[in-house]
Scaffold this active site. Structure first.
Site: not given
Ligand code: ZN
Length: 179
Positions: A44, A113, A156
């Site tokens: 979520p 992360c 990313e």
């Molecule tokens: Zn990450």
């Protein structure tokens, strides 16, 4: 379903390989992207995910369109969420992405992360970034962004180079989820 690997997994430290363009529409790559979407949808608090985070050392990442909702007014967002079920969220797919422009202006941004539970810290990121990538059909496109989307592009892209945010972050602290 694909599980999200955690920070001691060596796949997160490898430099990921480009996807050969003719392979982009192959069953294998399509299934990897589908698994990435499922894995991200299961979190979520997640807004983006890179292929190495599900154990695939390939240059692919996805970003939830929710990232853009986060930059609109809170009240509007609440109103919208009444009408959107969690799995109705869409994902932008970036294959073989390259950051082509990053603003010289940088600022410290809060970061976490899905592969570094449950640490959070501040990372200095360019306020604006432009990325060039291929979509799921193999078509080349370019997209500029600011704020959270620009931050996601940088976080990313780091994953694809084997870099985790904790390598760069300051004021790192553990914040466990509320039960
Ligand atoms: Zn990450």
């Amino acid at each position: 379903m694909a599980t999200i690997v955690q920070r001691n997994d060596q796949v997160l430290r490898r430099k990921a390989r480009d996807v050969p363009v003719p392979d982009i529409r192959s069953a294998r790559i399509r299934s990897i992207i589908a698994n990435m979407k499922k894995a991200l949808a299961s979190q979520p608090d997640g807004v983006a995910l890179a292929a190495p985070q599900i154990g695939e050392s390939l240059r692919i990442f996805i970003v939830s369109e929710r990232v853009e909702e986060l930059s609109i007014k809170v009240e509007e967002r609440r109103e919208q969420q009444k009408h959107i079920s969690p799995d109705a969220h869409r994902y932008l797919v970036f294959i073989n992405p390259v950051l082509t422009r990053m603003s010289r202006q940088k600022q410290f941004m809060e970061e976490g992360c899905l592969s570094v539970r449950w640490l959070y810290g501040k990372v200095k990121r360019s306020v604006k970034a432009t990325i060039r990538a291929r979509d799921e059909r193999g078509k080349l496109f370019e997209r500029g962004a600011s704020g959270l989307m620009a931050q996601a592009f940088q976080h990313e892209t780091d994953h694809l180079d084997g870099v985790l945010f904790i390598d760069k972050a300051v004021d790192v602290q553990e914040i466990l989820p509320e039960k």
